[in-house]
Design a protein around this motif. Structure first.
Motif, PDB file in Angstrom:
ATOM      1  N   SER A   1       1.027  -1.327   0.183  1.00 42.48           N
ATOM      2  CA  SER A   1       0.462  -0.376   0.193  1.00 42.48           C
ATOM      3  C   SER A   1       1.033   1.349   0.418  1.00 42.48           C
ATOM      4  N   ARG A   2       2.042   1.323  -0.245  1.00 46.40           N
ATOM      5  CA  ARG A   2       2.788   2.401   0.343  1.00 46.40           C
ATOM      6  C   ARG A   2       3.739   2.215  -0.415  1.00 46.40           C
ATOM      7  N   GLY A   3       3.533   1.365  -1.987  1.00 45.01           N
ATOM      8  CA  GLY A   3       4.236   1.587  -3.040  1.00 45.01           C
ATOM      9  C   GLY A   3       5.389   0.703  -3.443  1.00 45.01           C
ATOM     10  N   ALA A   4       6.209  -0.067  -2.093  1.00 51.64           N
ATOM     11  CA  ALA A   4       7.341  -0.487  -1.839  1.00 51.64           C
ATOM     12  C   ALA A   4       6.716  -1.886  -2.951  1.00 51.64           C
ATOM     13  N   VAL A   5       8.244  -2.263  -3.239  1.00 49.32           N
ATOM     14  CA  VAL A   5       7.773  -3.968  -4.303  1.00 49.32           C
ATOM     15  C   VAL A   5       7.895  -4.673  -3.585  1.00 49.32           C
ATOM     16  N   ILE A   6       7.363  -5.604  -3.538  1.00 48.16           N
ATOM     17  CA  ILE A   6       7.547  -6.603  -2.554  1.00 48.16           C
ATOM     18  C   ILE A   6       7.623  -7.703  -3.194  1.00 48.16           C
ATOM     19  N   GLY A   7       7.531  -7.682  -4.097  1.00 42.03           N
ATOM     20  CA  GLY A   7       7.480  -9.170  -5.582  1.00 42.03           C
ATOM     21  C   GLY A   7       7.195  -9.046  -6.879  1.00 42.03           C
ATOM     22  N   MET A   8       7.283  -9.875  -8.186  1.00 46.44           N
ATOM     23  CA  MET A   8       7.042  -9.847  -9.458  1.00 46.44           C
ATOM     24  C   MET A   8       6.367 -10.884  -9.504  1.00 46.44           C
TER      25      MET A   8
ATOM     26  N   ARG B   1      13.597  -8.238 -16.538  1.00 47.88           N
ATOM     27  CA  ARG B   1      13.343  -6.269 -15.587  1.00 47.88           C
ATOM     28  C   ARG B   1      13.973  -5.818 -14.788  1.00 47.88           C
ATOM     29  N   LEU B   2      13.991  -5.007 -13.979  1.00 44.89           N
ATOM     30  CA  LEU B   2      14.588  -4.508 -12.697  1.00 44.89           C
ATOM     31  C   LEU B   2      13.190  -3.057 -12.410  1.00 44.89           C
ATOM     32  N   PRO B   3      12.574  -3.773 -11.810  1.00 48.37           N
ATOM     33  CA  PRO B   3      12.171  -1.804 -10.658  1.00 48.37           C
ATOM     34  C   PRO B   3      12.954  -1.525 -10.482  1.00 48.37           C
ATOM     35  N   ILE B   4      12.423  -0.402 -10.824  1.00 51.94           N
ATOM     36  CA  ILE B   4      13.809   1.082 -10.043  1.00 51.94           C
ATOM     37  C   ILE B   4      12.872   1.591  -9.116  1.00 51.94           C
TER      38      ILE B   4
END
Length: 159
Positions: A42-49, A126-129
């Motif tokens: 909910s904070r916009g942090a990447v927790i998975g793909m 792919r790489l989340p930035i």
């Protein structure tokens, strides 16, 4: 001067939430003709793909047979409630159960050669930035190839 992730990343990134269903994410990928999305809290942090391949895993024959065996054991010769069987159906499973974690990420100032090294070394596409713990973009192999096609010298680390 080398390009960085900020120069080549896709800034408008579609994401999934861990509580999204497999069916909902499959629709998202299909409708937008993409092959994966970051899963964010909910904070916009990447927790998975989660990718197309991750969505196919529970649909395969091996997974289906294993699920059938477990349902038989659970039922112990009786019929399971149809609501329960529906609830555990593939399309109703949550993405949080299928997503790949931890996620390899980079920052906006990561040089393109380092991004390429990360993709190759970790066998990812792919790489989340991230910036300040939040998703700000994504760099795919296609982003790197386009950057190289436009300006080969700008993507090479100077000697």
């Amino acid at each position: 001067m080398s390009l960085t992730a900020a120069d080549i990343m896709t800034k408008s990134v579609l994401t999934a939430k861990p509580d999204d269903t497999v069916a909902a994410v499959a629709r998202l990928l299909s409708e937008h003709d993409i092959s994966a999305v970051p899963v964010c809290d909910s904070r916009g942090a990447v927790i998975g793909m989660v990718s197309e391949g991750d969505l196919l895993t529970p649909v395969g024959a091996e997974s289906t047979a294993r699920r059938s065996r477990w349902l038989t054991i659970l039922a112990e010769g009786t019929d399971l409630a149809s609501d329960f069987v529906h609830y555990i159906g593939i399309g109703n499973r949550r993405i949080g159960d299928l997503m790949v974690k931890p996620v390899i990420t980079a920052t906006a100032d990561t040089p393109v050669p380092q991004l390429a090294d990360m993709l190759v070394r970790h066998h990812i596409k792919r790489l989340p930035i991230v910036q300040d713990g939040r998703l700000v973009g994504i760099v795919s192999r296609a982003n790197l190839i386009r950057a190289f096609a436009r300006n080969p010298d700008a993507v090479v680390e100077p000697p």
